[in-house]
Design a protein around this motif. Structure first.
Motif, PDB file in Angstrom:
ATOM      1  N   GLN A  90     -43.445   4.595  -2.762  1.00 33.97           N
ATOM      2  CA  GLN A  90     -42.916   3.240  -2.840  1.00 33.97           C
ATOM      3  C   GLN A  90     -41.390   3.255  -2.944  1.00 33.97           C
ATOM      4  N   LEU A  91     -40.847   4.184  -3.734  1.00 30.55           N
ATOM      5  CA  LEU A  91     -39.397   4.302  -3.879  1.00 30.55           C
ATOM      6  C   LEU A  91     -38.751   4.727  -2.561  1.00 30.55           C
ATOM      7  N   LYS A  92     -39.372   5.677  -1.877  1.00 36.08           N
ATOM      8  CA  LYS A  92     -38.860   6.136  -0.578  1.00 36.08           C
ATOM      9  C   LYS A  92     -38.836   4.977   0.430  1.00 36.08           C
ATOM     10  N   TYR A  93     -39.908   4.176   0.455  1.00 36.46           N
ATOM     11  CA  TYR A  93     -39.994   3.038   1.359  1.00 36.46           C
ATOM     12  C   TYR A  93     -38.911   2.001   1.029  1.00 36.46           C
ATOM     13  N   ALA A  94     -38.722   1.698  -0.256  1.00 37.01           N
ATOM     14  CA  ALA A  94     -37.744   0.693  -0.669  1.00 37.01           C
ATOM     15  C   ALA A  94     -36.324   1.154  -0.352  1.00 37.01           C
ATOM     16  N   THR A  95     -36.048   2.444  -0.545  1.00 34.31           N
ATOM     17  CA  THR A  95     -34.717   2.985  -0.234  1.00 34.31           C
ATOM     18  C   THR A  95     -34.439   2.912   1.263  1.00 34.31           C
ATOM     19  N   ALA A  96     -35.435   3.288   2.072  1.00 41.10           N
ATOM     20  CA  ALA A  96     -35.257   3.249   3.523  1.00 41.10           C
ATOM     21  C   ALA A  96     -35.053   1.819   4.003  1.00 41.10           C
ATOM     22  N   ARG A  97     -35.766   0.887   3.405  1.00 42.06           N
ATOM     23  CA  ARG A  97     -35.634  -0.512   3.803  1.00 42.06           C
ATOM     24  C   ARG A  97     -34.265  -1.072   3.435  1.00 42.06           C
ATOM     25  N   ARG A  98     -33.730  -0.681   2.295  1.00 41.54           N
ATOM     26  CA  ARG A  98     -32.415  -1.149   1.866  1.00 41.54           C
ATOM     27  C   ARG A  98     -31.313  -0.587   2.764  1.00 41.54           C
ATOM     28  N   GLU A  99     -31.458   0.645   3.215  1.00 45.40           N
ATOM     29  CA  GLU A  99     -30.412   1.310   3.996  1.00 45.40           C
ATOM     30  C   GLU A  99     -30.518   1.032   5.499  1.00 45.40           C
ATOM     31  N   TYR A 100     -31.572   0.371   5.949  1.00 48.75           N
ATOM     32  CA  TYR A 100     -31.761   0.116   7.379  1.00 48.75           C
ATOM     33  C   TYR A 100     -30.713  -0.856   7.896  1.00 48.75           C
ATOM     34  N   GLU A 101     -30.136  -0.527   9.044  1.00 47.46           N
ATOM     35  CA  GLU A 101     -29.230  -1.420   9.754  1.00 47.46           C
ATOM     36  C   GLU A 101     -29.771  -1.611  11.158  1.00 47.46           C
ATOM     37  N   ALA A 102     -29.873  -2.846  11.576  1.00 52.17           N
ATOM     38  CA  ALA A 102     -30.386  -3.130  12.913  1.00 52.17           C
ATOM     39  C   ALA A 102     -29.428  -2.567  13.957  1.00 52.17           C
ATOM     40  N   PRO A 103     -29.950  -2.031  15.056  1.00 46.23           N
ATOM     41  CA  PRO A 103     -29.071  -1.490  16.082  1.00 46.23           C
ATOM     42  C   PRO A 103     -28.183  -2.569  16.683  1.00 46.23           C
ATOM     43  N   ILE A 104     -26.952  -2.209  16.962  1.00 42.52           N
ATOM     44  CA  ILE A 104     -25.989  -3.144  17.528  1.00 42.52           C
ATOM     45  C   ILE A 104     -26.140  -3.149  19.035  1.00 42.52           C
ATOM     46  N   ARG A 105     -26.230  -4.344  19.603  1.00 40.78           N
ATOM     47  CA  ARG A 105     -26.341  -4.468  21.055  1.00 40.78           C
ATOM     48  C   ARG A 105     -25.032  -4.039  21.695  1.00 40.78           C
ATOM     49  N   GLU A 106     -25.162  -3.331  22.805  1.00 41.46           N
ATOM     50  CA  GLU A 106     -23.968  -2.872  23.513  1.00 41.46           C
ATOM     51  C   GLU A 106     -23.134  -4.059  23.953  1.00 41.46           C
ATOM     52  N   LEU A 107     -21.836  -3.858  23.969  1.00 38.90           N
ATOM     53  CA  LEU A 107     -20.912  -4.921  24.328  1.00 38.90           C
ATOM     54  C   LEU A 107     -21.128  -5.339  25.785  1.00 38.90           C
ATOM     55  N   GLY A 108     -21.317  -6.601  26.011  1.00 43.18           N
ATOM     56  CA  GLY A 108     -21.484  -7.110  27.367  1.00 43.18           C
ATOM     57  C   GLY A 108     -22.906  -7.048  27.889  1.00 43.18           C
ATOM     58  N   SER A 109     -23.835  -6.456  27.138  1.00 40.76           N
ATOM     59  CA  SER A 109     -25.207  -6.382  27.623  1.00 40.76           C
ATOM     60  C   SER A 109     -25.933  -7.686  27.318  1.00 40.76           C
ATOM     61  N   THR A 110     -26.915  -7.972  28.124  1.00 47.18           N
ATOM     62  CA  THR A 110     -27.711  -9.179  27.931  1.00 47.18           C
ATOM     63  C   THR A 110     -29.182  -8.796  27.918  1.00 47.18           C
ATOM     64  N   GLY A 111     -30.002  -9.728  27.526  1.00 49.91           N
ATOM     65  CA  GLY A 111     -31.438  -9.508  27.579  1.00 49.91           C
ATOM     66  C   GLY A 111     -31.923  -9.632  29.004  1.00 49.91           C
ATOM     67  N   LYS A 112     -33.215  -9.743  29.164  1.00 54.36           N
ATOM     68  CA  LYS A 112     -33.786  -9.865  30.503  1.00 54.36           C
ATOM     69  C   LYS A 112     -33.906 -11.325  30.915  1.00 54.36           C
ATOM     70  N   HIS A 113     -32.883 -12.089  30.641  1.00 53.82           N
ATOM     71  CA  HIS A 113     -32.899 -13.495  31.016  1.00 53.82           C
ATOM     72  C   HIS A 113     -32.763 -13.621  32.527  1.00 53.82           C
ATOM     73  N   ARG A 114     -33.706 -14.279  33.135  1.00 53.13           N
ATOM     74  CA  ARG A 114     -33.673 -14.458  34.584  1.00 53.13           C
ATOM     75  C   ARG A 114     -33.205 -15.871  34.901  1.00 53.13           C
ATOM     76  N   GLN A 115     -32.387 -15.984  35.915  1.00 54.29           N
ATOM     77  CA  GLN A 115     -31.865 -17.279  36.335  1.00 54.29           C
ATOM     78  C   GLN A 115     -33.003 -18.139  36.868  1.00 54.29           C
ATOM     79  N   THR A 116     -32.991 -19.416  36.488  1.00 54.92           N
ATOM     80  CA  THR A 116     -34.040 -20.325  36.933  1.00 54.92           C
ATOM     81  C   THR A 116     -33.464 -21.450  37.785  1.00 54.92           C
TER      82      THR A 116
END
Length: 176
Positions: free
Chosen positions: A13-39
Motif C-alpha cells: 500500500q505504501l509503495k502504491y501511494a508513493t508511486a501515485r504521488r510521484e507520477y507525472e503525466a507525460p507532456i505532449r510534444e510541442l506542436g503535436s495534435t490528436g487524431k482530430h480529423r477535419q469535418t
C-alpha cells in the motif's frame, strides 16, 4: 474483532501511494495534435421518415472519408450542400458506409507497454479505416444498396487483400 493487516500488505500500500504521488503525466510534444480529423457539413435526407414530405438534417462527416469513397462530390453519396435544416435528434444515426484497408504482408510491431510482438496489416503511415454517411433521396434503401455495391466494386483494388466495405443502416428516432 477486526482483521490485522500484514506487514507485506502495508508495504504494498505504501509503495502504491508513493508511486501515485510521484507520477507525472507525460507532456505532449510541442506542436503535436490528436487524431482530430477535419469535418465538413452536408445535408442528409432521412430515408425512414414516415411522412410523405422529405426530412433533412445537417450532419458532419470526415473529409478524408468523403475523398476516399467519392473522388468528385458529395452528391455521389446522396448528400446535398448544407442548409439550415437543424441537427438530428439525440439517438439518431445516419446510414453509413464503412471501409477498412489492409496490406498483403504484415509487419511485426511491438506493443508499447509490454513489448509483446504482433502482426499488423495496416498500411504504414496512412489511414486504414473510413466511414461516411450515405443516403439516397430518390431510391430509398434500394438506391443506397445499389450505391454501396457500386462503390465497393470501384474501390476493390484500393482495399487490399484483407480490406472490406460494409454498410450500417439508418437508425431513426420518433420524436414529438
Amino acid at each position: 474483532m477486526s482483521h490485522r493487516k500484514s506487514e507485506n500488505y502495508l508495504k504494498a500500500q505504501l509503495k502504491y501511494a508513493t508511486a501515485r504521488r510521484e507520477y507525472e503525466a507525460p507532456i505532449r510534444e510541442l506542436g503535436s495534435t490528436g487524431k482530430h480529423r477535419q469535418t465538413q457539413k452536408s445535408r442528409y435526407t432521412v430515408m425512414s421518415h414516415p411522412e410523405a414530405e422529405a426530412l433533412y438534417y445537417t450532419i458532419h462527416g470526415a473529409i478524408e472519408s468523403y475523398k476516399f469513397f467519392t473522388e468528385d462530390a458529395l452528391s455521389e453519396l446522396g448528400l446535398l450542400p448544407p442548409a439550415a435544416d437543424g441537427n438530428p435528434p439525440k439517438g439518431f444515426k445516419t446510414a453509413k458506409i464503412h471501409a477498412t484497408r489492409s496490406t498483403g504482408e504484415g509487419t511485426v510491431k511491438h506493443a508499447k507497454n509490454s513489448g509483446r510482438p504482433y502482426m499488423s496489416y495496416q498500411p504504414n503511415g496512412q489511414q486504414s479505416s473510413y466511414s461516411a454517411p450515405i443516403t439516397s433521396p430518390a431510391g430509398g434503401i434500394k438506391g443506397v444498396v445499389t450505391l454501396v455495391k457500386a462503390i465497393a466494386s470501384a474501390k476493390k483494388e484500393v482495399l487490399g487483400p484483407y480490406g472490406r466495405i460494409w454498410f450500417t443502416p439508418e437508425y431513426y428516432v420518433l420524436i414529438d
